[in-house]
Design a protein around this motif. Structure first.
Motif, PDB file in Angstrom:
ATOM      1  N   THR A 289       0.843  -1.192   0.000  1.00 35.17           N
ATOM      2  CA  THR A 289       0.000   0.000   0.000  1.00 35.17           C
ATOM      3  C   THR A 289       0.887   1.253   0.000  1.00 35.17           C
ATOM      4  N   GLN A 290       0.506   2.237  -0.767  1.00 29.52           N
ATOM      5  CA  GLN A 290       1.281   3.464  -0.874  1.00 29.52           C
ATOM      6  C   GLN A 290       0.926   4.436   0.256  1.00 29.52           C
ATOM      7  N   ARG A 291       1.946   4.921   0.963  1.00 31.02           N
ATOM      8  CA  ARG A 291       1.708   5.830   2.088  1.00 31.02           C
ATOM      9  C   ARG A 291       0.935   7.072   1.654  1.00 31.02           C
ATOM     10  N   GLN A 292       1.328   7.667   0.517  1.00 32.18           N
ATOM     11  CA  GLN A 292       0.683   8.897   0.082  1.00 32.18           C
ATOM     12  C   GLN A 292      -0.815   8.693  -0.144  1.00 32.18           C
ATOM     13  N   GLN A 293      -1.185   7.550  -0.727  1.00 34.96           N
ATOM     14  CA  GLN A 293      -2.595   7.266  -0.972  1.00 34.96           C
ATOM     15  C   GLN A 293      -3.358   7.107   0.344  1.00 34.96           C
ATOM     16  N   VAL A 294      -2.729   6.428   1.307  1.00 38.51           N
ATOM     17  CA  VAL A 294      -3.377   6.228   2.606  1.00 38.51           C
ATOM     18  C   VAL A 294      -3.556   7.560   3.314  1.00 38.51           C
ATOM     19  N   GLU A 295      -2.516   8.388   3.322  1.00 40.33           N
ATOM     20  CA  GLU A 295      -2.611   9.694   3.975  1.00 40.33           C
ATOM     21  C   GLU A 295      -3.698  10.550   3.336  1.00 40.33           C
ATOM     22  N   GLN A 296      -3.811  10.486   2.011  1.00 42.10           N
ATOM     23  CA  GLN A 296      -4.849  11.252   1.315  1.00 42.10           C
ATOM     24  C   GLN A 296      -6.233  10.761   1.702  1.00 42.10           C
ATOM     25  N   GLN A 297      -6.392   9.440   1.806  1.00 42.57           N
ATOM     26  CA  GLN A 297      -7.699   8.882   2.153  1.00 42.57           C
ATOM     27  C   GLN A 297      -8.054   9.180   3.606  1.00 42.57           C
TER      28      GLN A 297
END
Length: 240
Positions: free
Chosen positions: A191-199
């Protein structure tokens, strides 16, 4: 005369099972009252029991005591019944006498709060099941149930929202949100950190909007934060 005596004997035997059942019900009411009070001594109940903050377990205990006349009519020692009850619930007494004439004696069970605080899933499920049995037996609602598992992602959202609402706690909240995200990434490799932080930010904004519009109680967010604190052990270390 013999027929009349036989009728009296039959009537007596018919009454005895009813009296026995009544005594069993009163004894079970006493045990349930103790169990409810034991949960109040738990440090982990708010994370294990669904909607714990909205359930008044002390009130349930005393409803049982008054409804089934479990408080003794007179005191036989220097302590009050409430003190005796509290000591028994804490595991500091070897027995508890109940009923107006002290005709019921409870012996200690394994303390319910120890099971709830054990960290053992099976013991926690068993403890909650016993509490739910008490609720169903004596008609309390809502019936106590296990809280749904709180994910690392849910905690990240809750901490992000805390920082958004409370500028004084923004630094701490951001640190804990990142901690929860890191735990989420460990459990979800690839899982990509940036995507998780955005979500996390998107979900946090949506939840904040629901709270501001009155569609969700802020108490629910506070309960979520309390469970996250317990989940990560922050509640025992305020310096984190």
């Amino acid at each position: 005369m013999m027929v009349f005596a036989a009728m009296l004997t039959a009537a007596a035997f018919a009454v005895m099972p009813q009296e026995a059942r009544a005594d069993e019900t009163r004894e079970e009411a006493g045990r349930c009252a103790v169990r409810y009070l034991q949960v109040n001594h738990s440090t982990n109940a708010s994370r294990i029991i669904a909607g714990y903050e909205a359930i008044d377990l002390r009130d349930r205990a005393w409803q049982l005591i008054w409804t089934h006349e479990l408080a003794p009519a007179i005191s036989t020692g220097s302590s009050t019944f409430a003190e005796d009850l509290n000591n028994f619930a804490r595991g500091q007494a070897s027995y508890l006498q109940l009923g107006r004439m002290r005709d019921i004696t409870l012996l200690p069970e394994l303390p319910l709060q120890a099971d709830i605080d054990s960290g053992d899933t099976d013991l926690q499920e068993s403890a909650v099941s016993r509490l739910a049995d008490c609720d169903r037996t004596f008609g309390f609602a809502p019936v106590i149930a296990l809280a749904p598992v709180l994910s690392d992602f849910d905690c990240a959202v809750a901490y992000w929202l805390l920082g958004a609402f409370n500028s004084a706690q923004q630094g701490m909240a951001l640190h804990r949100a990142r901690f929860a995200i890191a735990r989420h990434l460990e459990a979800n490799p690839g899982t990509q950190r940036q995507q998780v932080e955005q979500q996390v930010m998107v979900d946090g904004q949506a939840r904040g909007q629901r709270i501001q519009q009155g569609q969700e109680s802020s108490d629910l967010m506070q309960a979520t934060l309390a469970r996250c604190e317990m989940k990560y052990g922050f509640a025992q270390n305020s310096g984190q």
